[in-house]
Design a protein around this motif. Structure first.
Motif, PDB file in Angstrom:
ATOM      1  N   LEU A 179       0.845  -1.186   0.000  1.00 16.15           N
ATOM      2  CA  LEU A 179       0.000   0.000   0.000  1.00 16.15           C
ATOM      3  C   LEU A 179       0.882   1.238   0.000  1.00 16.15           C
ATOM      4  O   LEU A 179       1.751   1.384   0.856  1.00 16.15           O
ATOM      5  N   GLY A 180       0.679   2.112  -0.951  1.00 14.31           N
ATOM      6  CA  GLY A 180       1.492   3.319  -1.055  1.00 14.31           C
ATOM      7  C   GLY A 180       0.977   4.461  -0.211  1.00 14.31           C
ATOM      8  O   GLY A 180       1.749   5.328   0.196  1.00 14.31           O
ATOM      9  N   GLY A 181      -0.294   4.513   0.077  1.00 13.27           N
ATOM     10  CA  GLY A 181      -0.830   5.589   0.891  1.00 13.27           C
ATOM     11  C   GLY A 181      -2.338   5.620   0.842  1.00 13.27           C
ATOM     12  O   GLY A 181      -2.972   4.888   0.093  1.00 13.27           O
ATOM     13  N   VAL A 182      -2.901   6.489   1.644  1.00  7.85           N
ATOM     14  CA  VAL A 182      -4.336   6.749   1.664  1.00  7.85           C
ATOM     15  C   VAL A 182      -4.491   8.231   1.367  1.00  7.85           C
ATOM     16  O   VAL A 182      -3.874   9.068   2.039  1.00  7.85           O
ATOM     17  N   PHE A 183      -5.288   8.567   0.364  1.00  4.92           N
ATOM     18  CA  PHE A 183      -5.440   9.947  -0.062  1.00  4.92           C
ATOM     19  C   PHE A 183      -6.913  10.326  -0.019  1.00  4.92           C
ATOM     20  O   PHE A 183      -7.750   9.592  -0.529  1.00  4.92           O
ATOM     21  N   TYR A 184      -7.219  11.456   0.591  1.00  5.46           N
ATOM     22  CA  TYR A 184      -8.600  11.925   0.611  1.00  5.46           C
ATOM     23  C   TYR A 184      -8.628  13.435   0.787  1.00  5.46           C
ATOM     24  O   TYR A 184      -7.656  14.042   1.212  1.00  5.46           O
ATOM     25  N   VAL A 185      -9.744  14.040   0.417  1.00  7.41           N
ATOM     26  CA  VAL A 185      -9.920  15.480   0.498  1.00  7.41           C
ATOM     27  C   VAL A 185     -10.318  15.857   1.916  1.00  7.41           C
ATOM     28  O   VAL A 185     -11.201  15.240   2.511  1.00  7.41           O
ATOM     29  N   ALA A 186      -9.659  16.874   2.467  1.00  5.04           N
ATOM     30  CA  ALA A 186      -9.983  17.397   3.797  1.00  5.04           C
ATOM     31  C   ALA A 186     -10.227  18.895   3.676  1.00  5.04           C
ATOM     32  O   ALA A 186      -9.548  19.580   2.910  1.00  5.04           O
ATOM     33  N   LYS A 187     -11.175  19.391   4.431  1.00  7.38           N
ATOM     34  CA  LYS A 187     -11.496  20.823   4.397  1.00  7.38           C
ATOM     35  C   LYS A 187     -10.290  21.662   4.791  1.00  7.38           C
ATOM     36  O   LYS A 187     -10.021  22.708   4.212  1.00  7.38           O
ATOM     37  N   ASP A 188      -9.537  21.201   5.803  1.00 10.17           N
ATOM     38  CA  ASP A 188      -8.354  21.925   6.269  1.00 10.17           C
ATOM     39  C   ASP A 188      -7.188  20.938   6.368  1.00 10.17           C
ATOM     40  O   ASP A 188      -6.937  20.358   7.427  1.00 10.17           O
ATOM     41  N   PRO A 189      -6.461  20.723   5.257  1.00  5.99           N
ATOM     42  CA  PRO A 189      -5.374  19.745   5.266  1.00  5.99           C
ATOM     43  C   PRO A 189      -4.306  20.022   6.324  1.00  5.99           C
ATOM     44  O   PRO A 189      -3.788  19.088   6.933  1.00  5.99           O
ATOM     45  N   ALA A 190      -3.969  21.286   6.564  1.00  4.06           N
ATOM     46  CA  ALA A 190      -2.933  21.604   7.559  1.00  4.06           C
ATOM     47  C   ALA A 190      -3.382  21.196   8.958  1.00  4.06           C
ATOM     48  O   ALA A 190      -2.614  20.612   9.729  1.00  4.06           O
ATOM     49  N   ALA A 191      -4.638  21.481   9.296  1.00  5.66           N
ATOM     50  CA  ALA A 191      -5.157  21.102  10.618  1.00  5.66           C
ATOM     51  C   ALA A 191      -5.256  19.588  10.749  1.00  5.66           C
ATOM     52  O   ALA A 191      -4.997  19.031  11.820  1.00  5.66           O
ATOM     53  N   THR A 192      -5.616  18.906   9.655  1.00  9.00           N
ATOM     54  CA  THR A 192      -5.698  17.447   9.677  1.00  9.00           C
ATOM     55  C   THR A 192      -4.316  16.850   9.905  1.00  9.00           C
ATOM     56  O   THR A 192      -4.137  15.946  10.724  1.00  9.00           O
ATOM     57  N   ARG A 193      -3.310  17.368   9.199  1.00  6.43           N
ATOM     58  CA  ARG A 193      -1.942  16.875   9.380  1.00  6.43           C
ATOM     59  C   ARG A 193      -1.481  17.111  10.816  1.00  6.43           C
ATOM     60  O   ARG A 193      -0.856  16.239  11.434  1.00  6.43           O
ATOM     61  N   GLU A 194      -1.810  18.273  11.370  1.00  6.77           N
ATOM     62  CA  GLU A 194      -1.451  18.585  12.762  1.00  6.77           C
ATOM     63  C   GLU A 194      -2.111  17.590  13.718  1.00  6.77           C
ATOM     64  O   GLU A 194      -1.486  17.119  14.668  1.00  6.77           O
ATOM     65  N   TRP A 195      -3.384  17.259  13.488  1.00  7.41           N
ATOM     66  CA  TRP A 195      -4.098  16.305  14.336  1.00  7.41           C
ATOM     67  C   TRP A 195      -3.412  14.939  14.286  1.00  7.41           C
ATOM     68  O   TRP A 195      -3.184  14.325  15.321  1.00  7.41           O
ATOM     69  N   TYR A 196      -3.076  14.465  13.091  1.00  2.89           N
ATOM     70  CA  TYR A 196      -2.390  13.175  12.971  1.00  2.89           C
ATOM     71  C   TYR A 196      -1.038  13.210  13.690  1.00  2.89           C
ATOM     72  O   TYR A 196      -0.636  12.229  14.303  1.00  2.89           O
ATOM     73  N   ARG A 197      -0.340  14.327  13.623  1.00  8.00           N
ATOM     74  CA  ARG A 197       0.957  14.465  14.306  1.00  8.00           C
ATOM     75  C   ARG A 197       0.758  14.511  15.822  1.00  8.00           C
ATOM     76  O   ARG A 197       1.383  13.764  16.569  1.00  8.00           O
ATOM     77  N   ASP A 198      -0.129  15.401  16.293  1.00  7.09           N
ATOM     78  CA  ASP A 198      -0.279  15.623  17.726  1.00  7.09           C
ATOM     79  C   ASP A 198      -1.061  14.529  18.441  1.00  7.09           C
ATOM     80  O   ASP A 198      -0.754  14.199  19.587  1.00  7.09           O
ATOM     81  N   ILE A 199      -2.063  13.978  17.799  1.00  6.82           N
ATOM     82  CA  ILE A 199      -2.911  12.970  18.444  1.00  6.82           C
ATOM     83  C   ILE A 199      -2.396  11.552  18.210  1.00  6.82           C
ATOM     84  O   ILE A 199      -2.267  10.766  19.141  1.00  6.82           O
ATOM     85  N   LEU A 200      -2.085  11.220  16.955  1.00  4.42           N
ATOM     86  CA  LEU A 200      -1.652   9.849  16.654  1.00  4.42           C
ATOM     87  C   LEU A 200      -0.143   9.686  16.637  1.00  4.42           C
ATOM     88  O   LEU A 200       0.367   8.572  16.627  1.00  4.42           O
ATOM     89  N   GLY A 201       0.600  10.797  16.603  1.00  8.36           N
ATOM     90  CA  GLY A 201       2.057  10.717  16.641  1.00  8.36           C
ATOM     91  C   GLY A 201       2.697  10.304  15.337  1.00  8.36           C
ATOM     92  O   GLY A 201       3.803   9.764  15.345  1.00  8.36           O
TER      93      GLY A 201
END
Length: 129
Positions: A12-34
């Motif tokens: 699997l190369g990745g999962v790609f989807y549209v997010a309303k706020d990609p920067a905030a989503t990336r921050e959530w994955y970093r801060d919450i899921l590490g």
């Protein structure tokens, strides 16, 4: 098993989807899921000592397993210590939708900020059914 020199899918190369706020989503994955990386949340494919590490594409006849996710798909992430990881999430006030121990593996579910259902999975058995 296929000949390793034969052209084939290797993972699997990745999962790609549209997010309303990609920067905030990336921050959530970093801060919450590490998870983070140069291009966004990035995972090593086989960072576990368990036998048979793999990525799975699974198909369902309806969207019941995906609910309460809103987008018709779910992301499954492997973890090495589900109980410890869930405790970290709860300390961050993340709502855990449910947990299950199926013998071969333990599972927990949550939603990301876009309503994408995330399934956390710890492989318990050395060999999977």
């Amino acid at each position: 098993m296929a000949n390793s020199n034969e052209p084939r899918i290797t993972g699997l190369g990745g999962v790609f989807y549209v997010a309303k706020d990609p920067a905030a989503t990336r921050e959530w994955y970093r801060d919450i899921l590490g998870v983070d990386g140069e291009y966004g949340p990035q995972l090593a494919w086989a960072d576990e000592p368990k036998k048979n590490p793999y990525s799975l594409i699974s198909h369902f006849p309806d969207d019941q397993y995906i609910k309460p996710g809103k987008n018709g798909f779910m992301i499954n992430l492997r973890v090495n210590d589900l109980d410890g990881f869930v405790a970290k999430l709860k300390a961050k006030k993340v709502e855990i939708l449910g947990e299950a121990d199926e013998g071969y593996g333990k599972f927990a579910w949550l939603l990301d900020p876009n309503g994408i259902k995330i399934e956390l999975w710890e492989q318990v058995a050395e060999e999977l059914p």
